[in-house]
Design a protein around this motif. Structure first.
Motif, PDB file in Angstrom:
ATOM      1  N   ASN A 305       0.830  -1.209   0.000  1.00  0.00           N
ATOM      2  CA  ASN A 305       0.000   0.000   0.000  1.00  0.00           C
ATOM      3  C   ASN A 305       0.860   1.253   0.000  1.00  0.00           C
ATOM      4  OD1 ASN A 305      -1.621   2.236   1.311  1.00  0.00           O
ATOM      5  ND2 ASN A 305      -3.208   0.689   1.102  1.00  0.00           N
ATOM      6  N   THR A 306       1.890   1.273   0.839  1.00  0.00           N
ATOM      7  CA  THR A 306       2.753   2.454   0.960  1.00  0.00           C
ATOM      8  C   THR A 306       3.577   2.674  -0.303  1.00  0.00           C
ATOM      9  OG1 THR A 306       2.897   2.120   3.347  1.00  0.00           O
ATOM     10  CG2 THR A 306       4.561   3.529   2.332  1.00  0.00           C
ATOM     11  N   GLY A 307       4.177   1.597  -0.826  1.00  0.00           N
ATOM     12  CA  GLY A 307       5.014   1.731  -2.010  1.00  0.00           C
ATOM     13  C   GLY A 307       4.283   2.323  -3.189  1.00  0.00           C
ATOM     14  N   ALA A 308       2.999   1.958  -3.325  1.00  0.00           N
ATOM     15  CA  ALA A 308       2.222   2.487  -4.442  1.00  0.00           C
ATOM     16  C   ALA A 308       1.782   3.927  -4.196  1.00  0.00           C
ATOM     17  CB  ALA A 308       1.005   1.602  -4.683  1.00  0.00           C
ATOM     18  N   PHE A 309       1.468   4.251  -2.944  1.00  0.00           N
ATOM     19  CA  PHE A 309       0.814   5.526  -2.679  1.00  0.00           C
ATOM     20  C   PHE A 309       1.764   6.708  -2.644  1.00  0.00           C
ATOM     21  CE2 PHE A 309      -2.593   8.067  -0.592  1.00  0.00           C
ATOM     22  CZ  PHE A 309      -3.600   7.710  -1.459  1.00  0.00           C
ATOM     23  N   VAL A 310       3.047   6.458  -2.407  1.00  0.00           N
ATOM     24  CA  VAL A 310       4.005   7.566  -2.389  1.00  0.00           C
ATOM     25  C   VAL A 310       3.980   8.331  -3.712  1.00  0.00           C
ATOM     26  CG1 VAL A 310       6.467   8.131  -2.368  1.00  0.00           C
ATOM     27  CG2 VAL A 310       5.538   6.569  -0.666  1.00  0.00           C
ATOM     28  N   GLY A 311       3.803   7.601  -4.806  1.00  0.00           N
ATOM     29  CA  GLY A 311       3.809   8.239  -6.118  1.00  0.00           C
ATOM     30  C   GLY A 311       2.699   9.245  -6.324  1.00  0.00           C
ATOM     31  N   VAL A 312       1.616   9.134  -5.543  1.00  0.00           N
ATOM     32  CA  VAL A 312       0.486  10.053  -5.694  1.00  0.00           C
ATOM     33  C   VAL A 312       0.903  11.493  -5.397  1.00  0.00           C
ATOM     34  CG1 VAL A 312      -1.800  10.619  -4.783  1.00  0.00           C
ATOM     35  CG2 VAL A 312      -1.181   8.238  -5.210  1.00  0.00           C
ATOM     36  N   PHE A 313       1.908  11.658  -4.530  1.00  0.00           N
ATOM     37  CA  PHE A 313       2.349  13.005  -4.174  1.00  0.00           C
ATOM     38  C   PHE A 313       2.823  13.792  -5.396  1.00  0.00           C
ATOM     39  CE2 PHE A 313       5.910  15.836  -3.155  1.00  0.00           C
ATOM     40  CZ  PHE A 313       5.294  16.720  -2.288  1.00  0.00           C
ATOM     41  N   PHE A 314       3.381  13.111  -6.376  1.00  0.00           N
ATOM     42  CA  PHE A 314       4.026  13.782  -7.508  1.00  0.00           C
ATOM     43  C   PHE A 314       3.067  14.060  -8.669  1.00  0.00           C
ATOM     44  CE2 PHE A 314       7.207  11.285  -5.248  1.00  0.00           C
ATOM     45  CZ  PHE A 314       8.143  12.258  -4.961  1.00  0.00           C
ATOM     46  N   LEU A 315       1.788  13.750  -8.498  1.00  0.00           N
ATOM     47  CA  LEU A 315       0.822  13.960  -9.583  1.00  0.00           C
ATOM     48  C   LEU A 315       0.286  15.382  -9.566  1.00  0.00           C
ATOM     49  CD1 LEU A 315      -1.168  10.594  -9.383  1.00  0.00           C
ATOM     50  CD2 LEU A 315       0.898  11.132 -10.692  1.00  0.00           C
ATOM     51  N   GLY A 316      -0.306  15.757 -10.693  1.00  0.00           N
ATOM     52  CA  GLY A 316      -0.876  17.091 -10.819  1.00  0.00           C
ATOM     53  C   GLY A 316      -2.026  17.099 -11.801  1.00  0.00           C
ATOM     54  N   PRO A 317      -2.434  18.263 -12.277  1.00  0.00           N
ATOM     55  CA  PRO A 317      -3.579  18.371 -13.179  1.00  0.00           C
ATOM     56  C   PRO A 317      -3.434  17.485 -14.418  1.00  0.00           C
ATOM     57  CG  PRO A 317      -2.912  20.532 -12.420  1.00  0.00           C
ATOM     58  CD  PRO A 317      -1.862  19.584 -11.951  1.00  0.00           C
ATOM     59  N   GLY A 318      -4.482  16.730 -14.720  1.00  0.00           N
ATOM     60  CA  GLY A 318      -4.509  15.888 -15.906  1.00  0.00           C
ATOM     61  C   GLY A 318      -3.934  14.499 -15.741  1.00  0.00           C
ATOM     62  N   ASP A 319      -3.397  14.163 -14.565  1.00  0.00           N
ATOM     63  CA  ASP A 319      -2.764  12.846 -14.362  1.00  0.00           C
ATOM     64  C   ASP A 319      -3.776  11.796 -13.914  1.00  0.00           C
ATOM     65  OD1 ASP A 319      -0.247  13.733 -15.081  1.00  0.00           O
ATOM     66  OD2 ASP A 319       0.285  14.307 -13.030  1.00  0.00           O
ATOM     67  N   GLU A 320      -4.910  11.739 -14.565  1.00  0.00           N
ATOM     68  CA  GLU A 320      -5.953  10.792 -14.172  1.00  0.00           C
ATOM     69  C   GLU A 320      -5.504   9.339 -14.356  1.00  0.00           C
ATOM     70  OE1 GLU A 320     -10.399  12.355 -14.661  1.00  0.00           O
ATOM     71  OE2 GLU A 320      -9.314  12.284 -16.556  1.00  0.00           O
ATOM     72  N   ALA A 411      -0.943  11.995   0.528  1.00  0.00           N
ATOM     73  CA  ALA A 411      -0.027  10.951   0.076  1.00  0.00           C
ATOM     74  C   ALA A 411       1.150  10.715   1.016  1.00  0.00           C
ATOM     75  CB  ALA A 411       0.496  11.289  -1.322  1.00  0.00           C
ATOM     76  N   LEU A 412       1.859  11.749   1.420  1.00  0.00           N
ATOM     77  CA  LEU A 412       3.091  11.562   2.176  1.00  0.00           C
ATOM     78  C   LEU A 412       2.842  11.182   3.636  1.00  0.00           C
ATOM     79  CD1 LEU A 412       5.568  14.307   0.910  1.00  0.00           C
ATOM     80  CD2 LEU A 412       5.252  11.942   0.147  1.00  0.00           C
ATOM     81  N   VAL A 413       1.953  11.881   4.314  1.00  0.00           N
ATOM     82  CA  VAL A 413       1.697  11.586   5.727  1.00  0.00           C
ATOM     83  C   VAL A 413       1.189  10.146   5.916  1.00  0.00           C
ATOM     84  CG1 VAL A 413       0.341  12.205   7.763  1.00  0.00           C
ATOM     85  CG2 VAL A 413       1.360  14.003   6.349  1.00  0.00           C
ATOM     86  N   PRO A 414       0.232   9.658   5.103  1.00  0.00           N
ATOM     87  CA  PRO A 414      -0.188   8.259   5.249  1.00  0.00           C
ATOM     88  C   PRO A 414       0.961   7.267   5.061  1.00  0.00           C
ATOM     89  CG  PRO A 414      -1.778   9.457   3.953  1.00  0.00           C
ATOM     90  CD  PRO A 414      -0.616  10.371   4.133  1.00  0.00           C
ATOM     91  N   SER A 415       1.859   7.536   4.130  1.00  0.00           N
ATOM     92  CA  SER A 415       2.980   6.631   3.886  1.00  0.00           C
ATOM     93  C   SER A 415       3.919   6.587   5.091  1.00  0.00           C
ATOM     94  CB  SER A 415       3.746   7.073   2.632  1.00  0.00           C
ATOM     95  OG  SER A 415       2.898   7.028   1.486  1.00  0.00           O
ATOM     96  N   VAL A 416       4.198   7.730   5.674  1.00  0.00           N
ATOM     97  CA  VAL A 416       5.042   7.777   6.867  1.00  0.00           C
ATOM     98  C   VAL A 416       4.378   7.031   8.026  1.00  0.00           C
ATOM     99  CG1 VAL A 416       6.040   9.306   8.618  1.00  0.00           C
ATOM    100  CG2 VAL A 416       6.195   9.908   6.193  1.00  0.00           C
ATOM    101  N   CYS A 417       3.070   7.199   8.181  1.00  0.00           N
ATOM    102  CA  CYS A 417       2.342   6.501   9.249  1.00  0.00           C
ATOM    103  C   CYS A 417       2.418   4.982   9.068  1.00  0.00           C
ATOM    104  CB  CYS A 417       0.889   6.956   9.276  1.00  0.00           C
ATOM    105  SG  CYS A 417       0.634   8.633   9.913  1.00  0.00           S
ATOM    106  N   ASN A 418       2.288   4.506   7.838  1.00  0.00           N
ATOM    107  CA  ASN A 418       2.388   3.069   7.592  1.00  0.00           C
ATOM    108  C   ASN A 418       3.766   2.528   7.948  1.00  0.00           C
ATOM    109  OD1 ASN A 418      -0.175   2.351   6.809  1.00  0.00           O
ATOM    110  ND2 ASN A 418       0.213   2.533   4.628  1.00  0.00           N
ATOM    111  N   LEU A 419       4.800   3.254   7.594  1.00  0.00           N
ATOM    112  CA  LEU A 419       6.153   2.814   7.915  1.00  0.00           C
ATOM    113  C   LEU A 419       6.364   2.773   9.428  1.00  0.00           C
ATOM    114  CD1 LEU A 419       8.209   4.715   5.179  1.00  0.00           C
ATOM    115  CD2 LEU A 419       7.625   2.276   5.235  1.00  0.00           C
ATOM    116  N   ALA A 420       5.818   3.742  10.137  1.00  0.00           N
ATOM    117  CA  ALA A 420       5.915   3.738  11.600  1.00  0.00           C
ATOM    118  C   ALA A 420       5.161   2.548  12.191  1.00  0.00           C
ATOM    119  CB  ALA A 420       5.370   5.053  12.167  1.00  0.00           C
ATOM    120  N   ALA A 421       3.986   2.241  11.630  1.00  0.00           N
ATOM    121  CA  ALA A 421       3.211   1.091  12.110  1.00  0.00           C
ATOM    122  C   ALA A 421       3.983  -0.212  11.900  1.00  0.00           C
ATOM    123  CB  ALA A 421       1.863   1.038  11.390  1.00  0.00           C
ATOM    124  N   ILE A 422       4.641  -0.341  10.756  1.00  0.00           N
ATOM    125  CA  ILE A 422       5.436  -1.544  10.483  1.00  0.00           C
ATOM    126  C   ILE A 422       6.566  -1.687  11.494  1.00  0.00           C
ATOM    127  CG2 ILE A 422       7.037  -2.584   8.830  1.00  0.00           C
ATOM    128  CD1 ILE A 422       5.259  -1.363   6.602  1.00  0.00           C
TER     129      ILE A 422
END
Length: 460
Positions: A305-320, A411-422
Motif C-alpha cells: 500500500n505504501t510503495g504504491a501511494f508515495v507516487g500520488v504526491f508527484f501527480l498534478g492536473p490531468g494525471d488521471e 499521500a506523504l503523511v499516510p505513507s510515513v504513518c504506515n512505515l511507523a506502524a510496520i
C-alpha cells in the motif's frame, strides 16, 4: 470450532455491509455536503467531527463493558445490536436530511445528529465486533471469518461510494443544492431500513456463548489496568492506530484531492477501483496469512500500500491515468489491512483469557473502537482544519499552498504513518504456534493445573 458453516459466515458478515454507510457517505460525502451545500464552516465541521471522536473515547469502553456484563435470555451482545440498529437508522435519516435554515441552526443540527449517530453506531458496532472472537477459537479460521466480515464491509463501502452516482442516475438529481438534498434523502431512505434488516438477520442466526458472570461491572472498569498490561495487545493497538491515522487522511481528502489537484470529476470511479481491487485481492491475503502468518502478511500488505501511494504526491492536473494505476496498486493491500488486524486482535483476547480467566471481548473491542474512531477523527480534524487554515475556498480555484497541503496530507503523511506502524508491529509476538500454546494453557488452567506464561521460554 475449526470450521464455520456458510450460514454462520454469511449471517455474521451481513451487518458489516449495511454499516458501511457510516464509512464513505459520513466520512467523505457528508462533510463536503454540509460545507458546500448546507453552508456550515469547514473548520466547524472538522472540529465537530473531531469532538465526536473524543465523545466516543468515553462511550466505546462503557458499551464494551456493559455488553460483557449484561444478562438477558437473548444474550449479552444481541439486544444491543438490534436496538442500536433502530436508533442508528433514525439518526441517519435526520443527519442526511437537514432543514433549510440559517447557518447557525444548520451547524447545531449537524452537531446534534452527528453525535447521536456515532453514539448509536457504538451501541451496534462494539457488541457486534465483540461477537466475532467468540464464534471460533481456531487461529486460521478466524482469519477467514474476519476476511468475510471485512470483505462485506469493503463491498458495502463500494456500494456506498457508488450510491451518489447511482441515485443521481436513477432519480436525475442535479448538482445544485436542491438536487444534492434529494440525493442524500434517497441514500438515507435506502440505508436506514437496510441497516435494521441486516442486523436483525445476524441477531436471529448467530447464537452466543454463556455470559461471563465472574466479575461485576465495577470490577471490569478497574480491570482495564490488566488490559493495558497485555503487551501483545498494546503493540497491536499502537501499530494499528498509527497506521489508521494515515489511512483516514486519504478517506477524508479524496474528493478535495481529485477535484483540486488532479482536476478530475471522477472521484467515484477511483473509489470503486480501490474497493474492487481490495475485495478481489482479499482471498489471496487470507492464503498468504495461512502460509506466512498474520503479522507477516499484514506487514507485506502495508508495504504494498505504501510503495504504491508515495507516487500520488508527484501527480498534478490531468494525471488521471497515472492516479488510477496507483489507486489500483495501493488497493491490493487494502483488504488485508482491515481483516488481518481484526484476526490478530482475537488472538490477543485469548491471551487475556489465559491471565484473567474471563472472556472480555467487549473491553478490548471498546478500546479498539476508540483507536479506530480517534484515528478517523485525527484524519478529519487535521485534514479539514489544515485546508481551512491554508485558505480553502469551496467550489473555487485553490491556491498553490492549498494544493501542496492536499498532496502532503493525502499521500506523504499516510505513507510515513504506515512505515511507523510496520516498525512497531515487528515486535508482535503471537504466531500460529504460540496461539496454539495459549489455547492449551487456557485449558490446562481450567483443569486446575499450574501453567507458565505461553509467551515465555519456560512454557513446556
Amino acid at each position: 470450532m475449526a470450521e464455520l458453516t456458510a450460514k454462520t459466515r454469511w449471517a455474521y458478515s451481513l451487518p458489516a455491509f449495511g454499516l458501511a454507510v457510516i464509512g464513505i457517505p459520513v466520512y467523505v460525502y457528508i462533510p463536503k455536503f454540509y460545507t458546500d451545500v448546507v453552508g456550515v464552516d469547514i473548520a466547524l465541521v472538522g472540529g465537530l467531527l473531531f469532538g465526536v471522536r473524543i465523545f466516543d473515547a468515553v462511550t466505546d469502553p462503557v458499551v464494551g463493558i456493559l455488553s460483557d456484563r449484561s444478562q438477558s435470555r437473548f444474550g449479552r451482545r444481541r439486544p444491543y445490536i438490534l436496538v442500536g440498529a433502530g436508533l442508528l437508522a433514525t439518526a441517519l435519516l435526520f443527519l442526511f436530511n437537514p432543514p433549510t435554515a440559517s447557518i447557525p441552526l444548520a451547524t447545531v443540527w449537524f452537531g446534534v445528529w452527528i453525535y447521536l449517530l456515532f453514539f448509536f453506531w457504538t451501541l451496534v458496532t462494539v457488541p457486534y465486533e465483540a461477537l466475532g472472537p467468540e464464534i471460533t477459537f481456531d487461529y486460521d479460521t478466524r482469519t477467514t471469518l474476519f476476511a468475510w466480515r471485512d470483505g462485506f464491509l469493503i463491498a458495502g463501502t463500494l456500494v456506498a461510494a457508488a450510491s451518489p452516482a447511482l441515485v443521481e442516475a436513477i432519480f436525475s438529481t442535479g448538482p445544485d443544492a436542491a438536487g444534492q438534498r434529494t440525493l442524500f434523502f434517497w441514500i438515507s431512505a435506502i440505508y436506514a431500513p437496510l441497516v435494521v434488516v441486516l442486523c436483525a438477520v445476524c441477531v436471529k442466526a448467530i447464537g452466543e456463548k454463556t455470559s461471563d458472570k465472574s466479575a461485576s461491572t465495577a470490577d471490569a472498569f478497574r480491570d482495564y489496568r490488566t488490559v493495558f498490561a497485555n503487551r501483545p495487545f498494546m503493540i497491536l493497538l499502537a501499530a494499528y492506530t498509527i497506521g489508521a491515522i494515515g489511512n483516514n487522511l486519504p478517506a477524508t481528502l479524496i474528493l478535495y484531492y481529485v477535484q483540486y489537484v488532479i482536476g478530475s470529476s471522477r472521484a467515484d470511479v477511483f473509489l470503486l477501483l480501490y474497493f474492487v481491487t481490495g475485495i478481489l485481492c482479499l482471498p489471496i491475503w487470507v492464503r498468504l496469512s495461512g502460509r506466512l502468518g498474520k503479522k507477516e502478511a499484514w506487514i507485506a500488505a502495508m508495504l504494498v500500500n505504501t510503495g504504491a501511494f508515495v507516487g500520488v504526491f508527484f501527480l498534478g492536473p490531468g494525471d488521471e491515468l497515472a492516479y488510477g494505476v496507483l489507486v489500483v496498486a495501493s488497493g491490493i493491500g487494502f483488504g488485508a489491512t482491515l481483516a488481518l488486524p481484526s484476526a490478530i486482535q482475537a488472538d490477543v483476547i485469548d491471551y487475556d483469557e489465559y491471565h484473567s480467566g474471563r472472556r472480555r471481548e467487549g473491553q478490548y473491542i471498546g478500546l479498539w473502537s476508540i483507536a479506530k474512531k480517534m484515528s478517523a477523527a485525527v484524519g478529519v480534524g487535521i485534514g479539514l482544519a489544515a485546508l481551512g487554515a491554508t485558505g480553502y475556498t469551496p467550489n473555487a480555484e485553490q491556491t498553490e499552498t492549498v494544493r501542496l497541503t492536499l498532496r502532503v496530507l493525502y499521500a506523504l503523511v499516510p505513507s510515513v504513518c504506515n512505515l511507523a506502524a510496520i516498525a512497531i508491529v515487528v515486535f508482535y509476538p503471537i504466531s500460529g504456534a504460540v496461539h496454539g500454546r495459549i489455547r492449551r494453557a487456557i485449558e490446562q488452567k481450567r483443569a486446575g493445573k499450574r501453567v507458565d506464561d505461553p509467551l515465555t521460554p519456560a512454557y513446556p
